[in-house]
Design a protein around this motif. Structure first.
Motif, PDB file in Angstrom:
ATOM      1  N   LEU A  31       2.219   2.222  -3.269  1.00  0.00           N
ATOM      2  CA  LEU A  31       1.234   2.834  -4.164  1.00  0.00           C
ATOM      3  C   LEU A  31       0.852   4.247  -3.724  1.00  0.00           C
ATOM      4  O   LEU A  31       0.054   4.901  -4.389  1.00  0.00           O
ATOM      5  CB  LEU A  31      -0.025   1.960  -4.212  1.00  0.00           C
ATOM      6  CG  LEU A  31       0.173   0.524  -4.728  1.00  0.00           C
ATOM      7  CD1 LEU A  31      -1.126  -0.262  -4.603  1.00  0.00           C
ATOM      8  CD2 LEU A  31       0.670   0.527  -6.171  1.00  0.00           C
ATOM      9  N   THR A  66       0.823  -1.208   0.000  1.00  0.00           N
ATOM     10  CA  THR A  66       0.000   0.000   0.000  1.00  0.00           C
ATOM     11  C   THR A  66       0.859   1.260   0.000  1.00  0.00           C
ATOM     12  O   THR A  66       0.583   2.222  -0.729  1.00  0.00           O
ATOM     13  CB  THR A  66      -0.928   0.014   1.229  1.00  0.00           C
ATOM     14  OG1 THR A  66      -1.714  -1.180   1.243  1.00  0.00           O
ATOM     15  CG2 THR A  66      -1.857   1.217   1.195  1.00  0.00           C
ATOM     16  N   ARG A 119      -5.696   8.930  -4.660  1.00  0.00           N
ATOM     17  CA  ARG A 119      -4.813   7.837  -4.259  1.00  0.00           C
ATOM     18  C   ARG A 119      -4.431   7.963  -2.783  1.00  0.00           C
ATOM     19  O   ARG A 119      -4.361   6.971  -2.062  1.00  0.00           O
ATOM     20  CB  ARG A 119      -3.548   7.839  -5.120  1.00  0.00           C
ATOM     21  CG  ARG A 119      -2.687   6.581  -4.899  1.00  0.00           C
ATOM     22  CD  ARG A 119      -1.283   6.717  -5.460  1.00  0.00           C
ATOM     23  NE  ARG A 119      -1.286   6.995  -6.884  1.00  0.00           N
ATOM     24  CZ  ARG A 119      -0.178   7.124  -7.613  1.00  0.00           C
ATOM     25  NH1 ARG A 119       1.005   7.026  -7.019  1.00  0.00           N
ATOM     26  NH2 ARG A 119      -0.263   7.368  -8.908  1.00  0.00           N
ATOM     27  N   LEU A 174       3.410  -6.201  -7.377  1.00  0.00           N
ATOM     28  CA  LEU A 174       4.403  -5.187  -7.737  1.00  0.00           C
ATOM     29  C   LEU A 174       5.455  -5.713  -8.705  1.00  0.00           C
ATOM     30  O   LEU A 174       6.443  -5.022  -8.982  1.00  0.00           O
ATOM     31  CB  LEU A 174       5.082  -4.649  -6.460  1.00  0.00           C
ATOM     32  CG  LEU A 174       4.159  -3.998  -5.426  1.00  0.00           C
ATOM     33  CD1 LEU A 174       4.955  -3.530  -4.224  1.00  0.00           C
ATOM     34  CD2 LEU A 174       3.394  -2.835  -6.045  1.00  0.00           C
TER      35      LEU A 174
END
Length: 300
Positions: A26, A23, A207, A258
Protein backbone atom coordinates in the motif's frame (compact mmCIF):
# COMPACT_ATOMS: atom_id res chain seq x y z
CA UNK A 1 -0.67 -19.82 32.77
CA UNK A 2 2.47 -17.66 33.12
CA UNK A 3 4.45 -20.33 31.30
CA UNK A 4 2.13 -20.16 28.30
CA UNK A 5 2.13 -16.37 27.96
CA UNK A 6 5.73 -15.86 26.67
CA UNK A 7 5.18 -18.04 23.54
CA UNK A 8 1.97 -16.10 22.92
CA UNK A 9 3.95 -12.82 23.07
CA UNK A 10 6.31 -14.15 20.40
CA UNK A 11 3.38 -15.33 18.29
CA UNK A 12 1.69 -11.91 18.51
CA UNK A 13 4.97 -10.29 17.44
CA UNK A 14 5.16 -12.56 14.39
CA UNK A 15 1.56 -11.69 13.49
CA UNK A 16 2.45 -8.00 13.58
CA UNK A 17 5.52 -8.68 11.40
CA UNK A 18 3.21 -10.43 8.95
CA UNK A 19 1.48 -7.11 8.25
CA UNK A 20 4.64 -5.61 6.69
CA UNK A 21 4.08 -7.14 3.24
CA UNK A 22 0.51 -5.82 3.00
CA UNK A 23 1.61 -2.42 4.30
CA UNK A 24 4.45 -2.20 1.78
CA UNK A 25 2.00 -3.08 -1.00
CA UNK A 26 0.00 0.00 0.00
CA UNK A 27 3.08 2.25 0.06
CA UNK A 28 3.65 4.92 -2.64
CA UNK A 29 5.28 3.60 -5.82
CA UNK A 30 8.34 5.79 -5.28
CA UNK A 31 9.18 3.98 -2.03
CA UNK A 32 12.13 1.63 -2.50
CA UNK A 33 11.98 -1.57 -0.35
CA UNK A 34 15.36 -0.88 1.28
CA UNK A 35 14.33 2.72 2.00
CA UNK A 36 11.16 1.39 3.61
CA UNK A 37 13.25 -0.96 5.75
CA UNK A 38 15.51 1.87 6.88
CA UNK A 39 12.50 4.09 7.63
CA UNK A 40 10.89 1.25 9.57
CA UNK A 41 13.87 0.96 11.90
CA UNK A 42 14.21 4.75 12.26
CA UNK A 43 10.56 5.25 13.25
CA UNK A 44 10.55 2.13 15.44
CA UNK A 45 13.75 3.09 17.23
CA UNK A 46 12.56 6.65 17.84
CA UNK A 47 9.18 5.43 19.11
CA UNK A 48 10.76 2.98 21.55
CA UNK A 49 13.28 5.56 22.73
CA UNK A 50 10.51 8.10 23.41
CA UNK A 51 8.47 5.53 25.35
CA UNK A 52 11.56 4.64 27.38
CA UNK A 53 12.29 8.30 28.16
CA UNK A 54 8.67 8.94 29.19
CA UNK A 55 8.64 5.93 31.51
CA UNK A 56 12.09 6.83 32.81
CA UNK A 57 13.27 3.30 33.53
CA UNK A 58 16.48 3.32 31.55
CA UNK A 59 19.71 2.70 33.44
CA UNK A 60 23.15 2.68 31.78
CA UNK A 61 24.75 0.96 34.76
CA UNK A 62 26.25 -2.40 33.80
CA UNK A 63 25.04 -2.15 30.21
CA UNK A 64 26.95 -4.61 27.92
CA UNK A 65 28.14 -2.33 25.13
CA UNK A 66 29.75 -5.00 22.91
CA UNK A 67 26.75 -7.31 23.10
CA UNK A 68 24.36 -4.45 22.33
CA UNK A 69 26.41 -3.32 19.35
CA UNK A 70 26.47 -6.87 18.02
CA UNK A 71 22.69 -7.31 18.40
CA UNK A 72 21.99 -4.00 16.66
CA UNK A 73 24.41 -4.87 13.86
CA UNK A 74 22.65 -8.20 13.27
CA UNK A 75 19.25 -6.49 13.07
CA UNK A 76 20.56 -3.77 10.75
CA UNK A 77 22.21 -6.40 8.53
CA UNK A 78 19.00 -8.42 8.25
CA UNK A 79 17.04 -5.63 6.51
CA UNK A 80 19.18 -5.06 3.35
CA UNK A 81 20.09 -8.75 3.07
CA UNK A 82 16.45 -9.86 3.08
CA UNK A 83 15.21 -7.18 0.70
CA UNK A 84 18.17 -7.72 -1.65
CA UNK A 85 17.65 -11.49 -1.65
CA UNK A 86 13.98 -11.06 -2.55
CA UNK A 87 14.83 -8.67 -5.38
CA UNK A 88 17.57 -10.93 -6.80
CA UNK A 89 16.04 -14.39 -6.50
CA UNK A 90 12.32 -13.60 -6.15
CA UNK A 91 9.82 -13.42 -3.32
CA UNK A 92 9.20 -17.18 -3.18
CA UNK A 93 12.78 -18.46 -2.95
CA UNK A 94 14.10 -15.44 -1.03
CA UNK A 95 11.40 -15.62 1.64
CA UNK A 96 11.49 -19.41 2.06
CA UNK A 97 15.29 -19.56 2.33
CA UNK A 98 15.57 -16.57 4.70
CA UNK A 99 12.66 -17.37 7.00
CA UNK A 100 13.07 -21.14 6.71
CA UNK A 101 16.80 -21.13 7.47
CA UNK A 102 16.48 -18.90 10.57
CA UNK A 103 15.09 -21.64 12.89
CA UNK A 104 17.80 -24.07 11.76
CA UNK A 105 20.55 -21.51 12.37
CA UNK A 106 18.99 -20.67 15.75
CA UNK A 107 18.92 -24.31 16.84
CA UNK A 108 22.55 -24.78 15.77
CA UNK A 109 23.68 -21.61 17.55
CA UNK A 110 22.08 -22.77 20.82
CA UNK A 111 23.58 -26.23 20.37
CA UNK A 112 27.11 -24.87 19.80
CA UNK A 113 27.20 -21.97 22.28
CA UNK A 114 25.09 -23.14 25.22
CA UNK A 115 25.25 -26.91 24.61
CA UNK A 116 21.46 -26.97 24.53
CA UNK A 117 20.37 -29.63 22.06
CA UNK A 118 16.90 -28.87 20.58
CA UNK A 119 14.13 -31.26 21.65
CA UNK A 120 12.22 -33.62 19.37
CA UNK A 121 9.15 -31.41 19.78
CA UNK A 122 11.13 -28.47 18.40
CA UNK A 123 12.49 -30.45 15.45
CA UNK A 124 9.03 -31.75 14.52
CA UNK A 125 7.47 -28.31 14.82
CA UNK A 126 10.25 -26.63 12.83
CA UNK A 127 10.10 -29.25 10.06
CA UNK A 128 6.33 -28.89 9.67
CA UNK A 129 6.54 -25.09 9.73
CA UNK A 130 9.32 -24.87 7.12
CA UNK A 131 7.53 -27.30 4.79
CA UNK A 132 4.37 -25.27 5.29
CA UNK A 133 6.29 -22.10 4.34
CA UNK A 134 7.58 -23.79 1.20
CA UNK A 135 4.09 -24.85 0.13
CA UNK A 136 2.70 -21.36 0.71
CA UNK A 137 5.22 -19.66 -1.56
CA UNK A 138 6.03 -22.37 -4.11
CA UNK A 139 3.23 -21.38 -6.50
CA UNK A 140 3.48 -17.63 -5.98
CA UNK A 141 5.71 -17.07 -8.99
CA UNK A 142 8.11 -18.76 -11.39
CA UNK A 143 11.07 -19.95 -9.36
CA UNK A 144 14.43 -18.31 -9.99
CA UNK A 145 17.32 -19.90 -8.10
CA UNK A 146 20.08 -17.30 -8.09
CA UNK A 147 23.20 -18.34 -6.09
CA UNK A 148 23.91 -14.78 -4.94
CA UNK A 149 20.31 -14.35 -3.88
CA UNK A 150 20.42 -17.64 -1.96
CA UNK A 151 23.57 -16.54 -0.12
CA UNK A 152 21.92 -13.23 0.79
CA UNK A 153 18.80 -15.03 2.00
CA UNK A 154 20.90 -17.38 4.13
CA UNK A 155 22.72 -14.35 5.50
CA UNK A 156 19.38 -12.79 6.42
CA UNK A 157 18.31 -15.99 8.20
CA UNK A 158 21.59 -16.15 10.10
CA UNK A 159 21.33 -12.45 11.02
CA UNK A 160 17.85 -12.86 12.50
CA UNK A 161 18.81 -16.04 14.37
CA UNK A 162 21.91 -14.30 15.77
CA UNK A 163 19.92 -11.23 16.79
CA UNK A 164 17.43 -13.43 18.65
CA UNK A 165 20.14 -15.39 20.47
CA UNK A 166 22.07 -12.26 21.50
CA UNK A 167 18.91 -10.38 22.54
CA UNK A 168 17.91 -13.22 24.83
CA UNK A 169 21.09 -12.73 26.83
CA UNK A 170 20.33 -8.99 27.06
CA UNK A 171 16.77 -9.35 28.37
CA UNK A 172 18.01 -11.52 31.22
CA UNK A 173 19.58 -8.50 32.93
CA UNK A 174 17.70 -5.55 31.41
CA UNK A 175 14.08 -4.73 30.70
CA UNK A 176 12.80 -5.79 27.23
CA UNK A 177 11.80 -2.18 26.53
CA UNK A 178 15.32 -0.91 27.27
CA UNK A 179 16.88 -3.61 25.10
CA UNK A 180 14.73 -3.03 22.00
CA UNK A 181 14.90 0.77 22.37
CA UNK A 182 18.71 0.82 22.43
CA UNK A 183 19.18 -1.93 19.82
CA UNK A 184 16.77 -0.46 17.29
CA UNK A 185 18.04 3.09 17.75
CA UNK A 186 21.55 1.87 16.95
CA UNK A 187 20.26 -0.23 14.03
CA UNK A 188 18.52 2.84 12.63
CA UNK A 189 21.79 4.79 12.85
CA UNK A 190 23.58 2.02 10.93
CA UNK A 191 21.01 2.16 8.12
CA UNK A 192 20.59 5.94 8.10
CA UNK A 193 22.78 6.37 4.95
CA UNK A 194 20.06 4.61 2.94
CA UNK A 195 17.74 7.50 3.79
CA UNK A 196 20.02 9.78 1.74
CA UNK A 197 20.70 7.34 -1.11
CA UNK A 198 17.08 6.69 -2.09
CA UNK A 199 14.26 9.07 -2.94
CA UNK A 200 12.43 9.82 0.32
CA UNK A 201 9.87 12.33 -0.96
CA UNK A 202 7.14 9.67 -0.66
CA UNK A 203 7.31 9.82 3.14
CA UNK A 204 5.77 13.30 3.15
CA UNK A 205 2.53 12.10 1.54
CA UNK A 206 -0.44 11.04 3.66
CA UNK A 207 -0.09 7.42 2.55
CA UNK A 208 3.68 7.49 3.07
CA UNK A 209 3.29 8.74 6.64
CA UNK A 210 0.65 6.12 7.37
CA UNK A 211 2.87 3.33 6.04
CA UNK A 212 5.91 4.60 7.98
CA UNK A 213 4.00 4.88 11.26
CA UNK A 214 2.36 1.46 10.91
CA UNK A 215 5.62 -0.26 10.03
CA UNK A 216 7.67 1.64 12.62
CA UNK A 217 5.30 1.62 15.59
CA UNK A 218 3.21 -1.53 15.17
CA UNK A 219 5.31 -3.89 13.04
CA UNK A 220 8.64 -2.90 14.62
CA UNK A 221 8.36 -1.11 17.97
CA UNK A 222 5.47 -2.98 19.57
CA UNK A 223 6.22 -6.23 17.72
CA UNK A 224 9.85 -6.47 18.86
CA UNK A 225 8.91 -5.37 22.37
CA UNK A 226 6.51 -8.34 22.56
CA UNK A 227 9.20 -10.56 21.02
CA UNK A 228 11.75 -9.49 23.64
CA UNK A 229 9.28 -10.03 26.49
CA UNK A 230 8.72 -13.55 25.19
CA UNK A 231 12.46 -14.20 24.99
CA UNK A 232 12.74 -13.87 28.77
CA UNK A 233 11.23 -17.36 29.16
CA UNK A 234 11.39 -18.81 25.64
CA UNK A 235 14.56 -20.14 24.04
CA UNK A 236 15.84 -18.38 20.93
CA UNK A 237 15.31 -21.49 18.78
CA UNK A 238 11.68 -21.83 19.88
CA UNK A 239 11.08 -18.09 19.38
CA UNK A 240 12.45 -18.16 15.83
CA UNK A 241 10.26 -21.14 14.93
CA UNK A 242 7.19 -19.38 16.36
CA UNK A 243 8.10 -16.35 14.24
CA UNK A 244 7.17 -18.42 11.17
CA UNK A 245 3.65 -17.19 11.88
CA UNK A 246 4.83 -14.12 9.93
CA UNK A 247 4.41 -15.65 6.44
CA UNK A 248 1.18 -17.28 7.59
CA UNK A 249 -0.23 -13.87 8.52
CA UNK A 250 1.09 -12.31 5.32
CA UNK A 251 -0.58 -14.98 3.17
CA UNK A 252 -3.95 -14.60 4.90
CA UNK A 253 -3.84 -10.79 4.75
CA UNK A 254 -3.05 -11.04 1.04
CA UNK A 255 -6.23 -13.07 0.54
CA UNK A 256 -8.56 -10.94 2.64
CA UNK A 257 -7.15 -7.43 2.02
CA UNK A 258 -5.33 -7.55 -1.34
CA UNK A 259 -7.70 -9.97 -3.13
CA UNK A 260 -4.92 -12.49 -3.75
CA UNK A 261 -5.78 -16.12 -4.41
CA UNK A 262 -4.12 -19.17 -2.90
CA UNK A 263 -3.84 -22.59 -4.48
CA UNK A 264 -4.77 -25.83 -2.75
CA UNK A 265 -1.03 -26.38 -2.18
CA UNK A 266 -0.74 -23.00 -0.44
CA UNK A 267 -3.74 -23.73 1.81
CA UNK A 268 -2.16 -27.08 2.70
CA UNK A 269 1.01 -25.16 3.60
CA UNK A 270 -1.03 -22.90 5.87
CA UNK A 271 -2.44 -25.95 7.66
CA UNK A 272 1.07 -27.36 8.16
CA UNK A 273 2.29 -24.03 9.52
CA UNK A 274 -0.62 -23.82 11.96
CA UNK A 275 0.07 -27.40 13.07
CA UNK A 276 3.79 -26.75 13.54
CA UNK A 277 3.25 -23.58 15.56
CA UNK A 278 0.44 -25.22 17.53
CA UNK A 279 2.82 -27.97 18.68
CA UNK A 280 5.10 -25.40 20.34
CA UNK A 281 2.18 -23.62 21.98
CA UNK A 282 0.53 -26.75 23.37
CA UNK A 283 3.65 -28.61 24.53
CA UNK A 284 5.86 -25.93 26.15
CA UNK A 285 6.78 -28.18 29.08
CA UNK A 286 8.42 -30.68 26.73
CA UNK A 287 10.80 -28.06 25.35
CA UNK A 288 14.00 -28.49 27.34
CA UNK A 289 15.29 -25.13 26.16
CA UNK A 290 12.43 -23.17 27.75
CA UNK A 291 14.32 -22.38 30.95
CA UNK A 292 15.79 -18.90 31.29
CA UNK A 293 19.49 -18.44 30.66
CA UNK A 294 21.99 -16.49 32.66
CA UNK A 295 25.32 -15.33 31.28
CA UNK A 296 24.98 -17.55 28.22
CA UNK A 297 24.17 -20.78 30.10
CA UNK A 298 20.82 -22.36 30.81
CA UNK A 299 19.71 -22.37 34.45
CA UNK A 300 18.74 -25.89 35.52
Amino acid sequence: MKRKLPPVFVLLAAILWGTTGTTQALAPEAAHPIAIGATRLAVGGLFLLLVLLVIGKFNFRGWPIKTTLLASFCMALYQPLFFSAVSVTGVAIGTVVAIGSAPIFSGLIEWVYVKNRPSKIWWNSTFLSIIGCLFIFVNKESLLVNPIGIIMALGAGLSFASYTFISRTLVENHSPLSVVAVVFTLSAIYLSPFLFIYNMSWIMSFRGMGVSLQLGIMATGIAYLLFSKGLVHVSSSTAVTLSLAEPLTAALLGVFLLNETLTITSWFGILLLILGIGILLWFPKKLKSNEPVKNGARIS
